[in-house]
Design an enzyme around this catalytic site. Structure first.
Site, short mmCIF file in Angstrom:
data_model
loop_
_atom_site.label_atom_id
_atom_site.label_comp_id
_atom_site.label_asym_id
_atom_site.label_seq_id
_atom_site.Cartn_x
_atom_site.Cartn_y
_atom_site.Cartn_z
N SER A 288 5.48 9.52 3.99
CA SER A 288 6.52 9.61 2.97
C SER A 288 6.61 8.34 2.14
O SER A 288 6.23 7.26 2.58
CB SER A 288 7.88 9.89 3.64
OG SER A 288 7.87 11.11 4.31
N ARG B 157 -1.97 4.33 7.67
CA ARG B 157 -3.20 4.93 7.19
C ARG B 157 -4.16 3.85 6.72
O ARG B 157 -3.75 2.83 6.16
CB ARG B 157 -2.95 5.88 6.00
CG ARG B 157 -2.38 7.23 6.36
CD ARG B 157 -3.39 8.10 7.09
NE ARG B 157 -2.84 9.40 7.38
CZ ARG B 157 -2.15 9.71 8.47
NH1 ARG B 157 -1.88 8.78 9.36
NH2 ARG B 157 -1.71 10.93 8.66
N THR C 169 -3.02 8.83 -5.88
CA THR C 169 -2.74 10.26 -5.87
C THR C 169 -3.24 10.93 -7.14
O THR C 169 -3.85 12.00 -7.11
CB THR C 169 -1.23 10.52 -5.70
OG1 THR C 169 -0.78 9.90 -4.49
CG2 THR C 169 -0.95 12.01 -5.62
N CYS D 289 -4.67 -2.20 15.70
CA CYS D 289 -4.14 -0.83 15.78
C CYS D 289 -2.65 -0.83 15.52
O CYS D 289 -1.90 -1.53 16.20
CB CYS D 289 -4.43 -0.22 17.15
SG CYS D 289 -3.76 1.46 17.31
N CYS E 91 -2.03 7.93 18.77
CA CYS E 91 -2.90 7.85 17.60
C CYS E 91 -2.28 8.54 16.39
O CYS E 91 -1.83 9.69 16.47
CB CYS E 91 -4.26 8.48 17.91
SG CYS E 91 -5.43 8.38 16.53
N CYS F 167 -5.16 6.77 11.53
CA CYS F 167 -5.40 5.88 10.39
C CYS F 167 -6.86 5.46 10.30
O CYS F 167 -7.31 4.99 9.27
CB CYS F 167 -4.49 4.65 10.47
SG CYS F 167 -4.93 3.51 11.81
N CYS G 44 -9.54 1.68 13.69
CA CYS G 44 -10.41 1.29 14.80
C CYS G 44 -11.88 1.49 14.45
O CYS G 44 -12.73 0.64 14.74
CB CYS G 44 -10.04 2.09 16.06
SG CYS G 44 -10.04 3.88 15.83
#
Length: 614
Positions: free
Chosen positions: A127, A376, A412, A552, A578, A581, A584
């Site tokens: 969001s 992300r 976007t 992480c 998890c 994103c 890792c």
């Protein structure tokens, strides 16, 4: 063109009776199944979902055959015209544009199928974002029109911009570059916006299947892409079928679009197979950490946009923070950290928690409530890192190809536009021929003549300019020169210095960073659990002293003191944390973590997510 599923009266009755179980992925779809007026449109989808849920092995068969190979069960298959992997803005825009073209041509039987790993469209979209409306204005011109019953109702017009350089205790105003001018833009919940796009896609006839993750690429005998297969469910860690085993399903298509977002697991395979990076630089990444807060009404400034640079990040680490006021007393706050940071002791998550205690942010958050959290990975390579986007039988669209405008902090509109360009090229290509391998030459050409190409080329040197002897300060000065004077009109293109994992120094070469304990009000700890991965720990811990703990943002990887281990620590995987994103996969120095689509996926939330913040 592909044919539709045939539905007999008996099958129709069975599907309607079973719809509450079969359509658990979408409550809206379940309601549609029970409305007679909508059955002609949704029953074909339910029939396919029935097949998806029915491909399983009898429990007693799997139980008594230890040598049973789950892959020995044939997968069901379906043939569509176009298959799209990923239900974000790019994938949905491509799907909508394709069906618009097909419907305008009177070809309502043209099948466009979209697979999304999240249980609902938008569930894995974070969001709070500022969007430039150019692409959605083109795709759905009436998206904000008052007389449009299906308009998007949750857009907050941007009203003011602030740019600040932070030190530990102060906030210095600095000029915002032209790229960050948000006049005419909107602050939205990207989750809500994507969900709304999904509804518009269904309206025009796109077959939208949330809850089904594409996990395998299928190829024709000539090596071109044939389609994808969804993941098998009910497989143990040992690779054995469990009681609830269900075989995946194949989707064959004339053209398959990959819209997986940043560092997609299937996209990685496609790029390698077709050598799509042969003329581009390696991709570089950032990690975006984000929270949505409900703040006290007197602290809410609707439409206000704030960006910051500097504190808490060190000068050799690219990144910056933001704060957007949108909706009703909601604030999106976040930090982006370039994953080429050198110090393995640095924790992006902890840096984000530290940033929130700066007076600029704390003054707004104090007394409020954090209602959601997520993270992300972001493509930051820009123009230099765009791969070839077309290959035999398919195309890359959206952030999976890397169209984020880093200085603008927006992607976007470019993601949606790329999906629309690919859709138009696909429609033209499929109209020309009914057989043979499809290659979207027109998509590659249209992209190079589009606003995406011009926009990204103009800012191509800003992100790599931060690799200089003056670090952050040199990058700011050069970027200012590019933004106001050069505007990309230079004969050179700066290169990215190294891969993100290659930039990581040994722990012994860097200063250890000690982070303060979170207070539970403004800053928070990462959740923990227990699992094991000894081989990785033995290789990574001596050199990097637990970099996974720190990069992480969800506490998936953790080193715990354990005297019984040779290295003195135990490495455990908190898989349930998890949030997909993919940091890792990008940052681990020895590149021995390969993120893959899980059997079940979920978004980590700080607390139960208020519907108004979705």
């Amino acid at each position: 063109m592909a044919s539709k599923l045939s539905i007999t009266p008996n099958l129709q009755r069975n599907l309607i009776r079973r719809s509450p179980r079969l359509a658990t992925q979408s409550s809206r779809f379940t309601r549609q199944c029970l409305q007679p007026s909508l059955r002609p449109r949704v029953l074909p989808r339910l029939a396919l979902q029935h097949r998806l849920f029915s491909i399983s092995v009898p429990r007693n068969f799997a139980d008594v055959n230890d040598d049973f190979d789950p892959k020995s069960v044939d997968r069901e298959s379906d043939v569509v015209d176009v298959c799209i992997v990923g239900g974000g803005p790019a994938g949905l825009s491509a799907a909508i544009r394709l069906k618009q073209l097909a419907n305008e041509a009177g070809n309502e039987d043209f099948r466009v199928l979209l697979l999304e790993k999240a249980g609902e469209i938008g569930a894995h979209i974070l969001s709070g974002a500022v969007i430039e409306p150019t692409a959605v204005n083109e795709l759905i011109p009436e998206w904000l029109a008052e007389d449009n019953e299906t308009r998007f109702e949750h857009a907050t017009p941007a009203t003011s911009d602030k740019m600040r350089f932070l030190t530990k205790g102060s906030s210095l105003p600095i000029p915002a570059p032209p790229q960050m001018n948000n006049h005419g833009n909107y602050i939205v919940s990207l989750n809500q916006f994507t969900k709304w796009l999904g509804e518009r896609a269904e309206e025009v006839g796109v077959e939208v299947y949330p809850g089904f993750a594409a996990s395998e690429i299928l190829y024709q005998s000539d090596g071109s892409v044939k389609g994808v297969a969804t993941n098998d469910l009910g497989i143990s860690r040992a690779g054995k079928a469990k009681d609830n085993f269900e075989r995946g399903m194949e989707f064959h298509a004339r053209l398959t679009m990959f819209a997986e977002g940043c560092h997609g697991s299937l996209t990685k395979q496609i790029i390698k197979k077709f050598d799509l990076r042969r003329e581009s630089q390696p991709q570089t990444y950032g990690l975006g950490l984000k929270e949505v807060w409900e703040v006290q009404p007197e602290k809410f400034q609707k439409g206000q946009i704030t960006h910051s640079m500097g504190y808490p990040l060190p000068a050799d680490t690219y990144g910056g923070g933001w704060m957007y006021h949108f909706g009703d007393n909601l604030v999106s706050i976040g930090l982006v950290v370039g994953l080429d940071y050198p110090n393995p002791w640095l924790s992006p998550y902890q840096e984000f928690q530290k940033m929130k205690h700066h007076p600029l942010y704390k003054s707004v958050l104090e007394g409020g409530k954090c209602i959601s959290y997520g993270a992300r990975a972001l493509n930051e390579g820009g123009f230099q890192s765009i791969p070839k986007v077309a290959f035999p039988g398919g195309a890359l669209i959206g952030d999976t190809a890397g169209f984020l405008n880093v200085p603008k902090i927006k992607g976007t509109h470019t993601a949606m536009k790329s999906g629309m360009l690919a859709a138009e090229a696909t429609w033209t290509a499929l109209e020309k021929t009914d057989s043979g391998t499809v290659f979207l030459y027109d998509y590659e050409d249209a992209l190079r003549h589009s606003s995406i190409w011009k926009e990204l080329k103009e800012v191509r040197n800003m992100r790599p300019s931060f690799h200089n002897p003056l670090k952050l300060y040199g990058g700011i000065m050069y970027s200012g020169l590019e933004a106001y004077v050069l505007k990309g009109r230079v004969p050179w293109t700066l290169k990215h210095k190294t891969t993100d994992y290659g930039a990581t120094k040994l722990a012994d070469e860097c200063t250890k960073i000690e982070y303060e304990k979170p207070d539970g009000k403004i800053s928070f700890d990462i959740l923990t659990s227990v699992k094991d991965w000894e081989k990785h720990a033995a290789m990574e811990w001596p050199k990097y002293k637990g970099i996974e703990n720190r990069f992480c943002p969800a506490g998936v990887y953790e080193y715990v003191e354990d005297e019984s281990k040779d290295i003195g620590v135990r490495f455990q995987i908190n898989a349930q944390n998890c949030i997909h994103c993919k940091t890792c996969d990008i940052k681990v120095p020895d590149q021995d973590i390969n993120w893959q689509t899980p059997q079940q996926v979920s978004l980590l939330l700080r607390s139960e997510l208020d519907e108004s913040a979705n």
